[in-house]
Design a protein around this motif. Structure first.
Motif, PDB file in Angstrom:
ATOM      1  N   ILE A   1      -1.311   0.371   5.625  1.00  0.00           N
ATOM      2  CA  ILE A   1      -0.251   1.256   6.040  1.00  0.00           C
ATOM      3  C   ILE A   1      -0.480   2.784   5.996  1.00  0.00           C
ATOM      4  N   ILE A   2      -0.871   3.484   5.069  1.00  0.00           N
ATOM      5  CA  ILE A   2      -1.227   4.695   5.208  1.00  0.00           C
ATOM      6  C   ILE A   2      -1.921   5.182   6.472  1.00  0.00           C
TER       7      ILE A   2
ATOM      8  N   TYR B   1       9.529   8.276   3.406  1.00  0.00           N
ATOM      9  CA  TYR B   1       9.479   9.503   3.064  1.00  0.00           C
ATOM     10  C   TYR B   1       7.546   9.594   3.088  1.00  0.00           C
ATOM     11  N   GLU B   2       7.306  10.746   3.618  1.00  0.00           N
ATOM     12  CA  GLU B   2       5.576  10.939   3.323  1.00  0.00           C
ATOM     13  C   GLU B   2       5.307  12.414   3.346  1.00  0.00           C
ATOM     14  N   ASP B   3       4.466  12.839   2.512  1.00  0.00           N
ATOM     15  CA  ASP B   3       3.759  13.969   2.333  1.00  0.00           C
ATOM     16  C   ASP B   3       2.444  14.053   2.378  1.00  0.00           C
ATOM     17  N   ASP B   4       1.482  14.963   1.840  1.00  0.00           N
ATOM     18  CA  ASP B   4       0.013  14.795   1.989  1.00  0.00           C
ATOM     19  C   ASP B   4      -0.324  13.772   1.147  1.00  0.00           C
ATOM     20  N   ASP B   5       0.295  13.660  -0.023  1.00  0.00           N
ATOM     21  CA  ASP B   5      -0.052  12.981  -1.501  1.00  0.00           C
ATOM     22  C   ASP B   5       0.780  11.647  -1.359  1.00  0.00           C
TER      23      ASP B   5
ATOM     24  N   ILE C   1       7.175   3.689  -3.878  1.00  0.00           N
ATOM     25  CA  ILE C   1       6.714   5.000  -3.625  1.00  0.00           C
ATOM     26  C   ILE C   1       5.120   4.730  -4.074  1.00  0.00           C
ATOM     27  N   ILE C   2       4.294   5.256  -3.250  1.00  0.00           N
ATOM     28  CA  ILE C   2       2.787   4.842  -3.421  1.00  0.00           C
ATOM     29  C   ILE C   2       1.909   6.395  -3.078  1.00  0.00           C
ATOM     30  N   PRO C   3       1.187   6.454  -3.950  1.00  0.00           N
ATOM     31  CA  PRO C   3       0.200   7.644  -3.838  1.00  0.00           C
ATOM     32  C   PRO C   3      -1.108   7.284  -2.812  1.00  0.00           C
ATOM     33  N   LYS C   4      -1.068   8.242  -1.977  1.00  0.00           N
ATOM     34  CA  LYS C   4      -2.182   7.915  -0.888  1.00  0.00           C
ATOM     35  C   LYS C   4      -3.605   7.985  -1.540  1.00  0.00           C
ATOM     36  N   LYS C   5      -3.784   8.406  -2.645  1.00  0.00           N
ATOM     37  CA  LYS C   5      -5.089   7.993  -3.311  1.00  0.00           C
ATOM     38  C   LYS C   5      -5.125   6.705  -3.702  1.00  0.00           C
ATOM     39  N   PHE C   6      -6.195   6.077  -3.609  1.00  0.00           N
ATOM     40  CA  PHE C   6      -6.072   4.511  -4.381  1.00  0.00           C
ATOM     41  C   PHE C   6      -6.295   4.663  -5.543  1.00  0.00           C
ATOM     42  N   ILE C   7      -5.355   4.257  -6.229  1.00  0.00           N
ATOM     43  CA  ILE C   7      -5.406   3.970  -7.758  1.00  0.00           C
ATOM     44  C   ILE C   7      -4.884   2.542  -8.145  1.00  0.00           C
TER      45      ILE C   7
END
Ligand code: AMP
Length: 113
Positions: A8-9, A19-23, A40-46
């Motif tokens: 999705i990202i 909502y979306e920003d860099d993170d 609400i999802i961090p773009k970094k894969f954790i």
């Protein structure tokens, strides 16, 4: 190191983006349990809470700041809402890319997600 949320990202599959920003990205849950159900999802894969590193603390904090902002934007900040993070199989986690559920828009009981 991939997940449906990474797709999705990367815009490989569609989603209703709230909502979306860099993170962070926030999307409507595809199978909502309440009138408002946003992930609400961090773009970094954790994958899970178990994989959060010390250095991720600001990013994890940001998930809550985005949740707070979305709750205000949706008009549910005062009335109340629920934030949920399922962890692992027994915790009900089905997508192994950490995410915070924002659930609101009705009086909540003991639904499980
Ligand atoms: P969890 O069970 O806590 O891992 O939550 C995963 C959530 O992701 C569920 O509420 C699903 O409905 C939701 N979900 C799965 N695939 C998608 C998708 N492609 N777009 C939006 N939400 C999704």
């Amino acid at each position: 190191m991939d997940s449906i949320f990474m797709k999705i990202i990367r815009r490989e599959i569609p989603a209703a983006i709230e909502y979306e920003d860099d993170d962070v990205i926030a999307i409507k849950d595809i199978n909502p349990i309440a009138p408002i159900h946003i992930l609400i999802i961090p773009k970094k894969f954790i994958p899970t809470v178990n994989d959060i590193a010390e250095a991720d603390a600001p990013l994890i904090g940001k998930l809550f700041l985005v949740a707070k902002r979305l709750a205000a934007d949706k008009g549910v900040a005062e009335g109340g809402y629920r934030l949920v993070m399922n962890v692992g199989k027994d915790g009900g986690q089905t997508v192994f890319h950490l995410h915070l559920h924002l659930i609101a828009g009705k009086k909540l009981g003991h639904e499980t997600i």
